[in-house]
Design a protein around this motif. Structure first.
Motif, PDB file in Angstrom:
ATOM      1  N   ARG A 168       0.810  -1.217   0.000  1.00 33.33           N
ATOM      2  CA  ARG A 168       0.000   0.000   0.000  1.00 33.33           C
ATOM      3  C   ARG A 168       0.845   1.269   0.000  1.00 33.33           C
ATOM      4  NH1 ARG A 168      -2.874   0.512   4.575  1.00 33.33           N
ATOM      5  NH2 ARG A 168      -2.667  -1.559   5.482  1.00 33.33           N
ATOM      6  N   LEU A 169       2.122   1.168   0.298  1.00 31.19           N
ATOM      7  CA  LEU A 169       2.995   2.328   0.213  1.00 31.19           C
ATOM      8  C   LEU A 169       3.147   2.815  -1.226  1.00 31.19           C
ATOM      9  CD1 LEU A 169       5.851   1.272   2.661  1.00 31.19           C
ATOM     10  CD2 LEU A 169       4.111   3.027   3.061  1.00 31.19           C
ATOM     11  N   LEU A 170       2.792   1.976  -2.188  1.00 29.36           N
ATOM     12  CA  LEU A 170       2.942   2.330  -3.596  1.00 29.36           C
ATOM     13  C   LEU A 170       1.622   2.710  -4.259  1.00 29.36           C
ATOM     14  CD1 LEU A 170       5.541  -0.352  -4.766  1.00 29.36           C
ATOM     15  CD2 LEU A 170       5.926   1.978  -3.933  1.00 29.36           C
ATOM     16  N   THR A 171       0.577   2.849  -3.494  1.00 28.83           N
ATOM     17  CA  THR A 171      -0.690   3.266  -4.075  1.00 28.83           C
ATOM     18  C   THR A 171      -0.628   4.751  -4.421  1.00 28.83           C
ATOM     19  OG1 THR A 171      -1.625   3.801  -1.916  1.00 28.83           O
ATOM     20  CG2 THR A 171      -1.951   1.551  -2.729  1.00 28.83           C
ATOM     21  N   PRO A 172      -1.436   5.222  -5.375  1.00 31.34           N
ATOM     22  CA  PRO A 172      -1.391   6.637  -5.754  1.00 31.34           C
ATOM     23  C   PRO A 172      -2.093   7.575  -4.784  1.00 31.34           C
ATOM     24  CG  PRO A 172      -3.005   5.459  -7.093  1.00 31.34           C
ATOM     25  CD  PRO A 172      -2.290   4.419  -6.284  1.00 31.34           C
ATOM     26  N   ASP A 173      -2.811   7.032  -3.821  1.00 30.86           N
ATOM     27  CA  ASP A 173      -3.539   7.849  -2.851  1.00 30.86           C
ATOM     28  C   ASP A 173      -2.643   8.143  -1.649  1.00 30.86           C
ATOM     29  OD1 ASP A 173      -5.187   8.922  -0.892  1.00 30.86           O
ATOM     30  OD2 ASP A 173      -6.885   7.619  -1.368  1.00 30.86           O
ATOM     31  N   PRO A 174      -2.272   9.409  -1.420  1.00 25.13           N
ATOM     32  CA  PRO A 174      -1.352   9.710  -0.320  1.00 25.13           C
ATOM     33  C   PRO A 174      -1.925   9.385   1.054  1.00 25.13           C
ATOM     34  CG  PRO A 174      -2.272  11.730  -1.242  1.00 25.13           C
ATOM     35  CD  PRO A 174      -2.667  10.617  -2.155  1.00 25.13           C
ATOM     36  N   ARG A 175      -3.251   9.443   1.199  1.00 22.87           N
ATOM     37  CA  ARG A 175      -3.847   9.072   2.486  1.00 22.87           C
ATOM     38  C   ARG A 175      -3.604   7.593   2.785  1.00 22.87           C
ATOM     39  NH1 ARG A 175      -8.128  12.423   4.468  1.00 22.87           N
ATOM     40  NH2 ARG A 175      -8.283  14.364   3.280  1.00 22.87           N
ATOM     41  N   VAL A 176      -3.738   6.763   1.769  1.00 24.25           N
ATOM     42  CA  VAL A 176      -3.475   5.328   1.926  1.00 24.25           C
ATOM     43  C   VAL A 176      -2.006   5.110   2.255  1.00 24.25           C
ATOM     44  CG1 VAL A 176      -3.484   3.091   0.760  1.00 24.25           C
ATOM     45  CG2 VAL A 176      -5.380   4.688   0.408  1.00 24.25           C
ATOM     46  N   GLN A 177      -1.136   5.854   1.579  1.00 23.69           N
ATOM     47  CA  GLN A 177       0.300   5.707   1.829  1.00 23.69           C
ATOM     48  C   GLN A 177       0.668   6.070   3.263  1.00 23.69           C
ATOM     49  OE1 GLN A 177       1.453   8.286  -1.530  1.00 23.69           O
ATOM     50  NE2 GLN A 177       2.790   6.628  -2.202  1.00 23.69           N
ATOM     51  N   VAL A 178       0.141   7.189   3.746  1.00 25.92           N
ATOM     52  CA  VAL A 178       0.470   7.621   5.104  1.00 25.92           C
ATOM     53  C   VAL A 178      -0.084   6.650   6.140  1.00 25.92           C
ATOM     54  CG1 VAL A 178       0.154   9.446   6.814  1.00 25.92           C
ATOM     55  CG2 VAL A 178       0.697  10.032   4.453  1.00 25.92           C
ATOM     56  N   ASN A 179      -1.286   6.149   5.908  1.00 23.08           N
ATOM     57  CA  ASN A 179      -1.836   5.136   6.809  1.00 23.08           C
ATOM     58  C   ASN A 179      -0.980   3.876   6.823  1.00 23.08           C
ATOM     59  OD1 ASN A 179      -4.391   5.782   8.269  1.00 23.08           O
ATOM     60  ND2 ASN A 179      -5.047   6.417   6.231  1.00 23.08           N
ATOM     61  N   ALA A 180      -0.505   3.470   5.647  1.00 19.55           N
ATOM     62  CA  ALA A 180       0.341   2.282   5.567  1.00 19.55           C
ATOM     63  C   ALA A 180       1.650   2.504   6.313  1.00 19.55           C
ATOM     64  CB  ALA A 180       0.609   1.929   4.105  1.00 19.55           C
ATOM     65  N   LEU A 181       2.228   3.688   6.183  1.00 25.53           N
ATOM     66  CA  LEU A 181       3.469   3.973   6.885  1.00 25.53           C
ATOM     67  C   LEU A 181       3.257   3.996   8.390  1.00 25.53           C
ATOM     68  CD1 LEU A 181       6.444   4.594   6.488  1.00 25.53           C
ATOM     69  CD2 LEU A 181       5.859   7.015   6.339  1.00 25.53           C
ATOM     70  N   SER A 182       2.114   4.504   8.826  1.00 22.49           N
ATOM     71  CA  SER A 182       1.789   4.492  10.248  1.00 22.49           C
ATOM     72  C   SER A 182       1.657   3.051  10.763  1.00 22.49           C
ATOM     73  CB  SER A 182       0.495   5.263  10.485  1.00 22.49           C
ATOM     74  OG  SER A 182       0.133   5.227  11.847  1.00 22.49           O
ATOM     75  N   GLU A 183       0.986   2.204   9.975  1.00 19.02           N
ATOM     76  CA  GLU A 183       0.855   0.800  10.362  1.00 19.02           C
ATOM     77  C   GLU A 183       2.211   0.113  10.401  1.00 19.02           C
ATOM     78  OE1 GLU A 183      -2.282  -1.448   8.383  1.00 19.02           O
ATOM     79  OE2 GLU A 183      -3.176   0.454   7.764  1.00 19.02           O
ATOM     80  N   LEU A 184       3.060   0.425   9.424  1.00 20.42           N
ATOM     81  CA  LEU A 184       4.400  -0.172   9.402  1.00 20.42           C
ATOM     82  C   LEU A 184       5.184   0.247  10.636  1.00 20.42           C
ATOM     83  CD1 LEU A 184       6.604  -1.744   7.864  1.00 20.42           C
ATOM     84  CD2 LEU A 184       7.224   0.422   6.766  1.00 20.42           C
ATOM     85  N   ARG A 185       5.093   1.516  10.973  1.00 20.08           N
ATOM     86  CA  ARG A 185       5.796   2.010  12.155  1.00 20.08           C
ATOM     87  C   ARG A 185       5.390   1.242  13.400  1.00 20.08           C
ATOM     88  NH1 ARG A 185       4.094   5.370  16.050  1.00 20.08           N
ATOM     89  NH2 ARG A 185       2.206   5.880  14.883  1.00 20.08           N
ATOM     90  N   GLU A 186       4.095   0.961  13.538  1.00 14.21           N
ATOM     91  CA  GLU A 186       3.611   0.253  14.719  1.00 14.21           C
ATOM     92  C   GLU A 186       3.926  -1.238  14.648  1.00 14.21           C
ATOM     93  OE1 GLU A 186       1.768  -0.139  18.453  1.00 14.21           O
ATOM     94  OE2 GLU A 186       2.609   1.556  17.341  1.00 14.21           O
ATOM     95  N   MET A 187       3.739  -1.848  13.486  1.00 17.59           N
ATOM     96  CA  MET A 187       3.906  -3.294  13.356  1.00 17.59           C
ATOM     97  C   MET A 187       5.361  -3.731  13.467  1.00 17.59           C
ATOM     98  SD  MET A 187       1.209  -3.937  10.230  1.00 17.59           S
ATOM     99  CE  MET A 187       1.560  -5.699  10.077  1.00 17.59           C
ATOM    100  N   VAL A 188       6.282  -2.882  12.993  1.00 16.37           N
ATOM    101  CA  VAL A 188       7.699  -3.262  12.979  1.00 16.37           C
ATOM    102  C   VAL A 188       8.485  -2.541  14.067  1.00 16.37           C
ATOM    103  CG1 VAL A 188       9.829  -3.240  11.610  1.00 16.37           C
ATOM    104  CG2 VAL A 188       7.657  -3.831  10.533  1.00 16.37           C
ATOM    105  N   GLY A 189       8.188  -1.262  14.286  1.00 15.09           N
ATOM    106  CA  GLY A 189       9.015  -0.479  15.197  1.00 15.09           C
ATOM    107  C   GLY A 189       8.385  -0.171  16.535  1.00 15.09           C
TER     108      GLY A 189
END
Length: 248
Positions: free
Chosen positions: A47-68
């Protein structure tokens, strides 16, 4: 890891694997995360590669929580970092963030910087005081730190990026990654960028990274008040869904 030599006999820095290969060939379900295993990570990373920036930011937030979560380095950290590094040049990384004229690339670089900091000399040095063997060869943290030259290879093209936020995020990531002995030859060049951060940045945590790098590498740094030695975060640890809202 490939350390092949050039015609001149000097070892080349290892090449970053394509992000598609990292995504498809990693056994995510077998990797430990703070919340179990990484079986859900491929969908989040994609989802980090989707064209919707809202989806991208949400995905990055999830990644931050799931991994870090709680600034930990776990089994899923290394492939996740390789994937994020691999998509820095993807067209989707140029998407402006919601309500900000800042490319998503800056947030991706911030995530890499904060993840690298969680395995930095400063942090692992403190941890080793209480957990001897924390950095023994083959441990999760040691293996992640071995990837620093590869991650640096992905970050360094953005050190002179035309966008200030991308440029600063790349410099901070590069300064932390360059703690690796194999990257010592880059430090004089990076010192110039570190001084630029101290001259122009209003971000105190980033200024602290820049000053610490200069002092550790025995480079002159501009005079300023000392920084407090305390735990702190920056960038993607706080770079999440709050940016989906307009500024008030």
């Amino acid at each position: 890891m490939n350390h092949s030599c050039s015609n001149g006999g000097a070892p080349r820095e290892p090449e970053l694997p394509p992000y598609q290969v990292v995504l498809s060939e990693t056994d995510w379900g077998s990797l430990e995360t703070p919340f179990g295993n990484g079986e859900d990570l491929p969908e989040v990373l994609a989802r980090l590669l989707t064209p919707d920036p809202r989806v991208q930011v949400n995905a990055l937030s999830e990644l931050r929580e799931m991994v870090g979560h709680q600034n930990t380095i776990n089994e899923a950290t290394a492939p996740a970092a390789l994937y994020v590094a691999g998509i820095l040049t993807h067209p989707a990384a140029t998407t402006p963030r919601p309500y900000r004229n800042v490319p998503i690339r800056a947030a991706l670089l911030n995530w890499l910087a904060s993840t690298a900091y969680d395995a930095s000399d400063e942090i692992v040095g403190r941890t080793e005081q209480y957990s001897p063997g924390f950095l023994a060869p083959g441990t999760i943290v040691a293996s992640f730190r071995d990837l620093r030259p590869m991650l640096y290879q992905a970050v360094s093209p953005f050190l002179r990026d035309s966008h200030e936020d991308v440029r600063e995020a790349a410099v901070i990531a590069a300064l932390i990654l360059a703690e690796h002995p194999a990257l010592a030859g880059h430090r004089d060049h990076l010192a110039v960028h570190a001084r630029a951060i101290l001259d122009t940045s209003g971000d105190d945590p980033n200024r602290r990274v820049a000053r610490r790098a200069l002092e550790t590498w025995s480079h002159d740094a501009p005079d300023s008040e000392p920084f407090l030695e305390e735990s702190w975060d920056w960038g993607p640890h706080g770079d999440d869904r709050s940016y989906l809202e307009p500024p008030f």
